[in-house]
Design an enzyme around this catalytic site. Structure first.
Site, PDB file in Angstrom:
ATOM      1  N   GLY A  68       0.700  -1.166  -0.053  1.00 46.75           N
ATOM      2  CA  GLY A  68       0.409   0.254  -0.093  1.00 46.75           C
ATOM      3  C   GLY A  68       1.103   1.177   0.398  1.00 46.75           C
ATOM      4  O   GLY A  68       0.502   2.408  -0.137  1.00 46.75           O
ATOM      5  N   ASN A  69       2.169   0.704   0.361  1.00 46.28           N
ATOM      6  CA  ASN A  69       2.950   1.806   0.468  1.00 46.28           C
ATOM      7  C   ASN A  69       3.335   2.733  -0.550  1.00 46.28           C
ATOM      8  O   ASN A  69       3.332   4.048  -0.976  1.00 46.28           O
ATOM      9  CB  ASN A  69       4.845   1.740   1.276  1.00 46.28           C
ATOM     10  CG  ASN A  69       4.716   0.986   1.077  1.00 46.28           C
ATOM     11  OD1 ASN A  69       4.478  -0.404   0.393  1.00 46.28           O
ATOM     12  ND2 ASN A  69       5.936   1.337   0.313  1.00 46.28           N
TER      13      ASN A  69
ATOM     14  N   LYS B  42      -9.094  -7.907   7.790  1.00 45.50           N
ATOM     15  CA  LYS B  42      -8.515  -7.777   6.960  1.00 45.50           C
ATOM     16  C   LYS B  42      -9.063  -6.322   7.372  1.00 45.50           C
ATOM     17  O   LYS B  42      -9.654  -5.585   7.176  1.00 45.50           O
ATOM     18  CB  LYS B  42      -8.734  -8.597   5.110  1.00 45.50           C
ATOM     19  CG  LYS B  42      -7.849  -7.286   4.308  1.00 45.50           C
ATOM     20  CD  LYS B  42      -6.450  -7.726   4.219  1.00 45.50           C
ATOM     21  CE  LYS B  42      -5.476  -6.666   2.820  1.00 45.50           C
ATOM     22  NZ  LYS B  42      -4.309  -7.564   3.121  1.00 45.50           N
TER      23      LYS B  42
ATOM     24  N   LYS C 284      -3.253  -9.441  -0.311  1.00 45.26           N
ATOM     25  CA  LYS C 284      -2.459  -9.459  -1.611  1.00 45.26           C
ATOM     26  C   LYS C 284      -1.674 -10.223  -1.429  1.00 45.26           C
ATOM     27  O   LYS C 284      -1.521 -10.607  -2.983  1.00 45.26           O
ATOM     28  CB  LYS C 284      -2.183  -8.495  -1.951  1.00 45.26           C
ATOM     29  CG  LYS C 284      -1.383  -7.122  -1.466  1.00 45.26           C
ATOM     30  CD  LYS C 284      -0.344  -7.088  -1.994  1.00 45.26           C
ATOM     31  CE  LYS C 284       0.913  -6.765  -1.057  1.00 45.26           C
ATOM     32  NZ  LYS C 284       0.948  -6.376   0.429  1.00 45.26           N
TER      33      LYS C 284
ATOM     34  N   LYS D 104       3.027 -11.451   4.790  1.00 43.63           N
ATOM     35  CA  LYS D 104       3.716 -11.385   4.066  1.00 43.63           C
ATOM     36  C   LYS D 104       4.550 -12.979   4.505  1.00 43.63           C
ATOM     37  O   LYS D 104       5.568 -13.662   3.667  1.00 43.63           O
ATOM     38  CB  LYS D 104       4.655  -9.864   3.689  1.00 43.63           C
ATOM     39  CG  LYS D 104       4.020  -8.497   3.784  1.00 43.63           C
ATOM     40  CD  LYS D 104       4.741  -7.673   3.882  1.00 43.63           C
ATOM     41  CE  LYS D 104       4.142  -6.596   3.294  1.00 43.63           C
ATOM     42  NZ  LYS D 104       3.234  -5.916   3.941  1.00 43.63           N
TER      43      LYS D 104
END
Length: 312
Positions: A9-10, A125, A209, A271
């Site tokens: 998202g960054n 989430k 994601k 992640k």
């Protein structure tokens, strides 16, 4: 080498204006990998964006009851479209600046989930923006949304996050990749769907994601999964005494550190788990967790955290 890149998202920001600026910066390290001769597929998150779209519809309905309710799956599809629009144009511009002749396009991607996944009973989430505790409590009372504290940054709404089972459009991605095209796919983790006879039906949820990218990389038989985040390497005791940055992780170490609670849910934990799943899916597959700016150096083994299915 075939590489799936999962943009965090960054790399996209929290508003349309910020996203337009950031995607141009994101395009440069992606095109660095393409220029180095790698076959690249791009995935991305959509937490702030899909939350913004959903909130906009709900606020509109408060003042105009004739506006129809828009299911979350459709909000997800909208976010894939406009994020893809920005990303593909920024990457195309960077390709043309370097005289690289490649076309790029976005596929509105459906990802199959199990409609009975236990995640639907335990929303985790985060989506949308950050709120103070007072704001979150008020919104929760008004809407029945569930909010949780997110890594010391404030409170965010959480929705169910089922695990991906398969990618509906994977064959199309493969065909495009084999014909020298760049593809942006499984945006925001993909649109969650389940199959009912010959019909795919959207379901209200957001697939992480990183898990969707790992599943995509597995289905495409990619060599590398690069999960991009805000930090250059994975750390244990992050932000605490004894903080240690890790250059490599094996499966046994990952399990140990997860059990010890080193990785925050909704942040680094998915992640790590996605990287582990990809590394375990086939011998010789490697995952890399690093920052966007360091992706090329990470592929060369100069930085980042490498996850492999082997003993260190």
């Amino acid at each position: 080498m075939k590489i799936v890149i999962a943009l965090g998202g960054n790399a996209l920001g929290n508003s349309l204006k910020e996203q337009l600026q950031l995607v141009r910066q994101s395009a440069k390290p992606i095109v660095d990998l393409i220029e180095a001769g790698h076959d690249v597929v791009i995935a991305h998150g959509n937490g702030p964006q899909v939350g913004m779209i959903n909130n906009a519809f709900e606020e509109s309905r408060k003042s105009n009851s004739s506006i129809p309710e828009v299911p979350f799956a459709e909000c997800n599809a909208m976010s894939q479209g406009y994020i893809g629009f920005h990303l593909q144009n920024a990457i195309r511009e960077e390709l043309e600046n370097r005289n690289i002749n490649k076309s790029i396009g976005t596929i509105i991607t459906q990802v199959i989930v199990d409609k009975d996944d236990p995640a639907f009973n335990n929303p985790t989430k985060p989506i949308g923006g950050f709120y103070s505790k007072e704001e979150a409590d008020r919104l929760s009372q008004e809407t029945s949304y569930i909010f949780v504290e997110d890594s010391g940054r404030g409170y965010r709404r959480v929705v169910p996050s089922p695990k991906p089972i398969d990618i509906v459009e994977k064959d199309m991605v493969t065909t495009l990749l084999e014909n020298n095209h760049l593809v942006i796919t499984v945006g925001g983790g993909g649109i969650p769907v389940y199959k009912d006879n010959n019909r795919f039906i959207g379901i209200d949820a957001v697939i992480d994601k990183d898990f969707a990218s790992a599943k995509l990389a597995e289905k495409l038989d990619a060599n590398y999964l690069i999960i991009l985040t805000a930090v250059e390497k994975v750390a244990i005791n992050f932000g605490k005494e004894g903080e240690k940055w890790l250059s490599r992780l094996d499966i046994e170490s990952i399990d140990k550190y997860i059990d010890e609670g080193h990785f925050a849910p909704g942040s680094m934990l998915p992640k790590i788990e996605a990287a582990k799943a990809f590394a375990l899916s086939k011998k010789g597959r490697t995952a890399l967790i690093t920052s966007l700016e360091k992706a090329s150096q990470g592929i060369r083994g100069e930085t980042g955290t490498i996850i492999e299915n082997c003993k260190l």
